[in-house]
Every structure is written in structure tokens, then in C-alpha cells.
Design an enzyme around this catalytic site. Structure first.
Site, PDB file in Angstrom:
ATOM      1  N   TRP A 100       0.777  -1.023   0.037  1.00  0.00           N
ATOM      2  CA  TRP A 100      -0.084   0.212   0.097  1.00  0.00           C
ATOM      3  C   TRP A 100       0.941   1.209   0.023  1.00  0.00           C
ATOM      4  O   TRP A 100       0.419   2.338  -0.519  1.00  0.00           O
ATOM      5  CB  TRP A 100      -1.122   0.033   1.157  1.00  0.00           C
ATOM      6  CG  TRP A 100      -2.019  -1.061   0.997  1.00  0.00           C
ATOM      7  CD1 TRP A 100      -2.354  -2.205   1.551  1.00  0.00           C
ATOM      8  CD2 TRP A 100      -3.058  -1.016  -0.409  1.00  0.00           C
ATOM      9  NE1 TRP A 100      -3.432  -2.883   0.803  1.00  0.00           N
ATOM     10  CE2 TRP A 100      -3.868  -2.053  -0.264  1.00  0.00           C
ATOM     11  CE3 TRP A 100      -3.459  -0.151  -1.388  1.00  0.00           C
ATOM     12  CZ2 TRP A 100      -4.849  -2.423  -1.188  1.00  0.00           C
ATOM     13  CZ3 TRP A 100      -4.469  -0.299  -2.044  1.00  0.00           C
ATOM     14  CH2 TRP A 100      -5.038  -1.612  -2.142  1.00  0.00           C
ATOM     15  N   ASP A 170      -1.679   6.514   6.144  1.00  0.00           N
ATOM     16  CA  ASP A 170      -3.062   5.854   5.721  1.00  0.00           C
ATOM     17  C   ASP A 170      -3.262   4.782   6.537  1.00  0.00           C
ATOM     18  O   ASP A 170      -2.744   3.689   6.741  1.00  0.00           O
ATOM     19  CB  ASP A 170      -2.508   5.275   4.015  1.00  0.00           C
ATOM     20  CG  ASP A 170      -3.421   4.512   3.585  1.00  0.00           C
ATOM     21  OD1 ASP A 170      -4.562   4.032   4.170  1.00  0.00           O
ATOM     22  OD2 ASP A 170      -3.266   3.527   2.454  1.00  0.00           O
ATOM     23  N   LYS A 194     -12.164  -1.746   6.312  1.00  0.00           N
ATOM     24  CA  LYS A 194     -11.657  -2.616   7.024  1.00  0.00           C
ATOM     25  C   LYS A 194     -12.031  -2.581   8.139  1.00  0.00           C
ATOM     26  O   LYS A 194     -12.752  -3.649   8.893  1.00  0.00           O
ATOM     27  CB  LYS A 194     -10.214  -2.275   6.801  1.00  0.00           C
ATOM     28  CG  LYS A 194      -9.469  -3.083   5.726  1.00  0.00           C
ATOM     29  CD  LYS A 194      -9.402  -2.187   4.658  1.00  0.00           C
ATOM     30  CE  LYS A 194      -8.752  -2.857   3.244  1.00  0.00           C
ATOM     31  NZ  LYS A 194      -8.122  -1.764   2.480  1.00  0.00           N
TER      32      LYS A 194
HETATM   33  C1  LIG Z   1      -7.580  -1.601   1.464  1.00  0.00           C
HETATM   34  C2  LIG Z   1      -6.523  -0.336   1.566  1.00  0.00           C
HETATM   35  C3  LIG Z   1      -6.253   0.673   0.515  1.00  0.00           C
HETATM   36  C4  LIG Z   1      -6.960   0.678  -0.670  1.00  0.00           C
HETATM   37  O1  LIG Z   1      -8.362   1.040  -0.248  1.00  0.00           O
HETATM   38  P1  LIG Z   1      -9.776   1.583  -1.354  1.00  0.00           P
HETATM   39  O2  LIG Z   1     -10.620   1.984  -0.591  1.00  0.00           O
HETATM   40  O3  LIG Z   1      -9.766   0.313  -2.123  1.00  0.00           O
HETATM   41  O4  LIG Z   1      -8.912   2.463  -2.161  1.00  0.00           O
HETATM   42  C5  LIG Z   1      -5.296   1.701   0.808  1.00  0.00           C
HETATM   43  N1  LIG Z   1      -4.444   1.613   1.843  1.00  0.00           N
HETATM   44  C6  LIG Z   1      -4.488   0.492   2.979  1.00  0.00           C
HETATM   45  C7  LIG Z   1      -3.476   0.400   3.946  1.00  0.00           C
HETATM   46  C8  LIG Z   1      -5.458  -0.238   2.585  1.00  0.00           C
HETATM   47  O5  LIG Z   1      -5.585  -1.480   3.363  1.00  0.00           O
END
Ligand SMILES: *Cc1c(COP(=O)(O)O)cnc(C)c1O
Length: 358
Positions: A100, A170, A194
Site C-alpha cells: 500500500w 494511511d 476494513k
Molecule cells: C485497502 C487499503 C487501501 C485501498 O483502499 P480502497 O478503498 O480500495 O481505495 C489503501 N491503503 C490501505 C492500507 C489499505 O488497507
């Protein structure tokens, strides 16, 4: 019969929240579904306001931070962050700890002069850099990192010190899993699917001085100032996802908030890692000091048994345990809504599987 769902995302949601949403699905305040009414009407506005208030409460978000509900998932924040925090081509720093963060870096390169100030490639992304290595360059527009790598299962055991450089995190797969000190960050963002709710919405927590207007050419729906001024309703928001996230925030408060989540999540992760450590049949690829509480990758000593493991686990009601397609192996995601009973069931299954095939 609900399975124990270890999916990495979209992921397990709290059963009481699913039940409440089901009960309210057809007739919600005033005889229509929440999906069938105006986002600007009194009823939905109350939902939106309460969701923000509850999130502020849960994370003790200081008053000089805006809370935004945006679309485009976490991925669009890979672009929105540079467009709001940096001039075109300005320097910005990134830490590379896996999938990511790499995605954030690649997208960031379209907008800023991105420098990777620490890269864990040598360890095959099984660890995080030492605290001392994570030093932003002077004059950098921001320092971006990924506190929890959802695929690799590595998690920072510390918050980097960025000095005057705004720290951007993030937190898609770790937000609300434990208390955080929001004031140490310039900006936090997270896709919902998540640990917050259904996909389709993302939360951005941004310090006032970083939401003073994006660079020219930025679409208004990505301009934090414009979104904040419009109460995250510059256009029609994903109302159901927002409503559902609000129910999850209420559930979290009823359950004791993020301190209680931290206690439970620590116990769940400890139980699973202990089972992995106690056996020579299972192993974790991740360095001990930075093993994720949320996403636990593990491998079998006999990789050709992986498909059998997954199929039998599925039959036992333990689902979505396959590792990400890019890494293989197994991965158990243990978000807030996964009860400890699910982890005990998985640990029991693993011991039984090892007895039969080990
Ligand atoms: C799942 C995830 C993303 C991507 O998320 P989207 O909502 O599909 O854009 C980005 N960063 C992390 C750490 C993730 O777990």
C-alpha cells in the site's frame, strides 16, 4: 449460519449493526429506507452530524481538525494528499513498507517530487524501518507512511517524528483499532471497508492549516477546503455507507470505545501469534516487533497443503483465509468486529490440521 470471516476487506462487520441495519432497511424514520431520502433532509443530516460527533469522541479528535467523509476510497487520497498539501512538483517524502505504501508512492509521483526516505525492500517488506531512519527532508511538503500494511502484515510500533513536516498516515486497516494521538498527525485517512463500515466511503481527518485550499486544477470534490465547507456534501454522498459507519461508531462506543478495542485486538493477535510460534508447522514471515494486530499472514511448512488448508477451513466455517494474490500463503484479518471466539476457533482448527497433516 454466519461464518467467522477473516477477509482483509471488505471485511466482517459487527453483527448487532448488521441486524440494526436490516431492521431499519425498509422503514427508517418516517417510513422510507435511509437510501431513499435526501442527504440534505433533516433525518440524514442528523445521521451525518452524529457520525462525525461520535468519531470525534472515539478518537478524541481536537477541534482544530476537520473530519471529512469522501468518496473514491483510500486510493483517491493517494492523489488528494499531494494535490492539497503540496504545490506541483514540490518535494514530499514517503516510507516504503510494502504494497500500500508503494501504491501511494506511485500515485504521488504524478503530483510531487516524491522521495522514498526509507525502504524495507531488503527485508522483503517483513519489517519497518528504525525510528531514527524515518527523518523527513527539511522543506518537504509532508511525510507519508502506512502504519499498518494490510497485505504484508507489518505494523509500525511507533509514530514517526516528523518535526515541522506534516505527518500523513494511511490508516485504512488500523483506524479505530486502538487509541491514537491525533495531534501528532497532519492528516489521517482511511477507506471504510476494513474497520469502519461498507466500502464506498473514506474518512479524512485533516488539521485546519492543511485544508486551506488545494493546488489549481484540483477537482472540487478532492479539495479538502471545499469538501469541509460543504459539510462533505459537495455532491450526493454514499448515504448508506455513511449511515452504516455511524452505526458502527455507536456500537464502538457501547462496547467501550477504542481503549477496549485495543485490549481485545491485542488479545486476539496474541492468541494467534502464540499458536503460530508454538508450532513448527506454521510460521510468520514478519519480524516480531512489528507484527500487525489486524492482518496476520502465516505460512505452512508444507506449502502444497495450502489449498487443502483453505478448503477444510472453509468447511469448518473459517472463511477468506487466503493470503493476497500477490503473496500467497494465509492471512487472517482480525478487525474490531472479529470476536475472540473466531480466533479461538481458528487456533483450534490449525492445531487439528497440524495433527492430521503435520
Ligand atoms: C485497502 C487499503 C487501501 C485501498 O483502499 P480502497 O478503498 O480500495 O481505495 C489503501 N491503503 C490501505 C492500507 C489499505 O488497507
Amino acid at each position: 449460519m454466519r461464518a467467522y470471516n477473516f477477509s482483509a476487506g471488505p471485511a466482517v462487520l459487527p453483527l448487532p449493526v448488521l441486524e440494526q441495519a436490516r431492521d431499519e432497511l425498509i422503514e427508517w424514520r418516517g417510513g422510507a429506507s435511509v437510501m431513499e431520502v435526501s442527504h440534505r433532509g433533516r433525518d440524514f443530516m442528523a445521521v451525518a452530524e452524529r457520525a462525525e460527533a461520535d468519531l470525534r469522541d472515539l478518537l478524541a479528535i481536537p477541534s482544530n481538525y476537520r473530519v471529512l467523509f469522501m468518496q473514491g476510497g483510500a486510493t483517491i487520497q493517494f492523489a488528494a494528499v499531494p494535490m492539497n498539501l503540496a504545490a506541483a512538483g514540490a518535494p514530499a517524502d514517503y516510507v516504503h513498507t510494502g504494497h500500500w505504501s508503494e501504491r501511494a508512492i506511485k500515485e504521488g509521483r504524478r503530483f510531487v517530487s516524491a522521495a522514498v526516505i526509507a525502504d524495507e525492500a531488503e527485508s522483503a517488506y517483513t519489517t519497518v524501518p528504525d525510528r531514527a531512519q524515518v527523518q523527513p527532508r527539511r522543506g518537504s511538503a509532508y511525510l507519508h507512511y502506512t502504519p499498518n500494511e494490510t497485505i504484508g502484515g507489518v505494523e509500525f510500533p511507533y509514530v514517526p517524528e516528523a518535526g515541522d513536516v506534516p505527518l500523513v498516515a494511511d490508516m485504512s486497516s488500523t483506524i479505530l483499532s486502538r487509541p491514537i494521538e491525533v495531534s501528532r498527525f497532519g492528516l489521517i485517512y482511511a477507506g471504510a471497508q476494513k474497520n469502519i463500515g461498507p466500502s464506498g466511503i473514506a474518512v479524512v481527518i485533516v488539521r485546519d492549516d492543511l485544508a486551506r485550499g488545494a493546488r489549481p486544477g484540483t477537482p472540487s470534490v478532492l479539495d479538502y477546503r471545499a469538501v469541509a465547507e460543504a459539510g462533505s456534501m459537495l455532491n450526493t454522498p454514499p448515504t448508506f455507507a455513511w449511515y452504516f459507519a455511524g452505526l458502527v461508531f455507536q456500537w464502538l462506543k457501547r462496547e467501550g470505545g477504542v481503549a477496549e478495542m485495543a485490549r481485545r485486538n491485542r488479545a486476539k493477535a496474541a492468541a494467534l501469534y502464540a499458536a503460530i510460534e508454538a508450532s513448527s508447522f506454521y510460521s510468520s514471515p514478519v519480524a516480531k516487533h512489528c507484527r500487525s494486530w489486524m492482518n496476520v499472514p502465516f505460512r505452512l511448512a508444507k506449502p502444497d497443503l495450502e489449498q487443502t488448508f483453505l478448503a477444510e477451513a472453509d468447511d469448518a466455517g473459517l472463511t477468506h483465509l487466503a493470503g493476497h494474490r500477490s503473496v500467497g500463503g494465509m492471512r487472517a484479518s482480525l478487525y474490531n468486529a472479529m470476536p475472540i471466539e473466531g480466533v479461538h476457533a481458528l487456533v483450534g482448527f490449525m492445531a487439528d490440521f497440524e495433527r492430521r497433516y503435520g
